[in-house]
Design an enzyme around this catalytic site. Structure first.
Site, PDB file in Angstrom:
ATOM      1  N   HIS A  67     -41.446   0.608  15.579  1.00 60.04           N
ATOM      2  CA  HIS A  67     -41.445   1.068  15.801  1.00 60.04           C
ATOM      3  C   HIS A  67     -40.144   2.154  15.153  1.00 60.04           C
ATOM      4  O   HIS A  67     -39.001   1.990  15.451  1.00 60.04           O
ATOM      5  CB  HIS A  67     -42.282   1.246  17.073  1.00 60.04           C
ATOM      6  N   HIS A  69     -38.485   4.567  17.122  1.00 58.01           N
ATOM      7  CA  HIS A  69     -36.848   4.967  17.398  1.00 58.01           C
ATOM      8  C   HIS A  69     -35.377   4.725  17.468  1.00 58.01           C
ATOM      9  O   HIS A  69     -35.532   3.428  16.574  1.00 58.01           O
ATOM     10  CB  HIS A  69     -36.772   4.758  18.782  1.00 58.01           C
ATOM     11  N   ASP A  71     -32.523   3.760  17.919  1.00 61.80           N
ATOM     12  CA  ASP A  71     -31.976   2.365  18.709  1.00 61.80           C
ATOM     13  C   ASP A  71     -32.864   0.899  17.661  1.00 61.80           C
ATOM     14  O   ASP A  71     -32.386  -0.046  18.219  1.00 61.80           O
ATOM     15  CB  ASP A  71     -32.473   2.148  19.695  1.00 61.80           C
ATOM     16  N   HIS A  72     -33.828   1.146  17.359  1.00 65.66           N
ATOM     17  CA  HIS A  72     -34.321   0.411  16.352  1.00 65.66           C
ATOM     18  C   HIS A  72     -34.682   0.479  14.952  1.00 65.66           C
ATOM     19  O   HIS A  72     -34.657  -0.350  14.009  1.00 65.66           O
ATOM     20  CB  HIS A  72     -36.218   0.304  16.840  1.00 65.66           C
ATOM     21  N   HIS A 125     -46.066   1.733  22.863  1.00 65.06           N
ATOM     22  CA  HIS A 125     -44.879   3.006  23.611  1.00 65.06           C
ATOM     23  C   HIS A 125     -44.236   3.765  22.469  1.00 65.06           C
ATOM     24  O   HIS A 125     -43.500   5.198  23.137  1.00 65.06           O
ATOM     25  CB  HIS A 125     -43.608   1.795  23.266  1.00 65.06           C
ATOM     26  N   ASP A 144     -40.262  -3.355  21.552  1.00 62.40           N
ATOM     27  CA  ASP A 144     -40.238  -2.627  23.288  1.00 62.40           C
ATOM     28  C   ASP A 144     -41.885  -2.324  23.693  1.00 62.40           C
ATOM     29  O   ASP A 144     -41.960  -1.522  24.513  1.00 62.40           O
ATOM     30  CB  ASP A 144     -40.254  -0.835  22.946  1.00 62.40           C
ATOM     31  N   HIS A 182     -34.687  -5.500  23.810  1.00 63.02           N
ATOM     32  CA  HIS A 182     -34.460  -5.018  24.998  1.00 63.02           C
ATOM     33  C   HIS A 182     -33.413  -5.805  26.202  1.00 63.02           C
ATOM     34  O   HIS A 182     -34.511  -6.965  27.085  1.00 63.02           O
ATOM     35  CB  HIS A 182     -34.446  -4.072  25.596  1.00 63.02           C
TER      36      HIS A 182
END
Length: 252
Positions: A67, A69, A71-72, A125, A144, A182
């Protein structure tokens, strides 16, 4: 060993390296020794990935994003510049992943050597979230959507969508190894003990997770069997109960 469904031949297992990054992310390097191919899943940062690959003499050929985001995907551009890797990302989130080269959606196949992963659309998400399921190897990279003893927050989707994703995951074989993105397990386990206070399996897993984290050890990967036994979101009886549990967890 995994089984190549197309050719009906046994293939050597993939080597998977868990790389801690940012505050609590896990990035995964996936390597096929037979072909020499290496994939990185959800690189929120580039430096630790490039270092880990170089230490092993691996060349990253592809980046798989579940996805959009940051942090990915935050490491996409630097890894792509350093290695020439192809970025494979959800078609529904193409506008939010400008580094994407190849777009995938439900039922598409991505490969590393003779190992094949099916793309599962698992929104909730984020609106276009996907997961990668290696059917022959019994491996799942859910981004996530699914966590050890938890699920992702409903930032762009609905409880109905998350419940549908949980049903899909719950139907996978118990031995399926799940590479969550995570280290949220301790918080999730504490909530699980509140959601289902009389469940002995949850109580036992909470104690085990507390011991692991106290020792500085990771709790990922997990398995579908473990999650079916102790994850209150995977165990929700319907979307309404999942929504109630997600709201309660968010409020902690």
């Amino acid at each position: 060993m995994g089984l190549d469904a197309e050719y009906g031949q046994l293939v050597m297992p993939l080597e998977i390296v868990r790389i801690p990054a940012l505050a609590d992310n896990y990035i995964f390097l996936v390597h096929d020794d037979a072909s020499g191919e290496t994939v990185v899943v959800d690189p929120g940062a580039a430096d630790p990935v490039l270092v880990a690959a170089a230490e092993r003499g691996w060349t990253i050929g592809a980046i798989w994003n579940t996805h959009w985001h940051p942090d990915h995907t935050g490491g996409n551009a630097a890894i792509k510049a350093a290695t020439g890797a192809t970025v494979i990302a959800p078609a529904a989130e193409a506008a939010k992943i400008p580094t994407a080269d190849q777009l995938v959606s439900e039922g598409d196949t991505v490969t590393i050597g003779h190992h094949r992963a099916i793309v599962l659309e698992t929104p909730a998400h984020t609106a276009g979230h996907v997961s990668f399921h290696f059917t022959g190897d019994a491996l799942l990279f859910p981004g996530d959507t699914l966590f050890a003893m938890g699920c992702g927050r409903l930032f762009e989707g609905t409880a109905d969508q998350m419940f549908a994703a949980m049903r899909r995951f719950s139907a996978l074989p118990d031995a399926t190894t799940v590479y969550c993105a995570h280290e949220y397990t301790l918080s999730n386990a504490r909530y699980a003990a509140v959601a289902e206070p009389d469940d002995a399996d949850i109580a036992g897993r909470l104690a085990a997770v507390e011991a692991l984290r106290a020792a500085g050890e990771a709790t990922v990967p997990t398995t579908i069997g473990e999650e079916r036994a102790t994850n209150p979101f995977l165990r929700a009886r319907d979307a309404a109960q999942l929504a109630e549990r997600r709201a309660a967890k968010d409020a902690l």
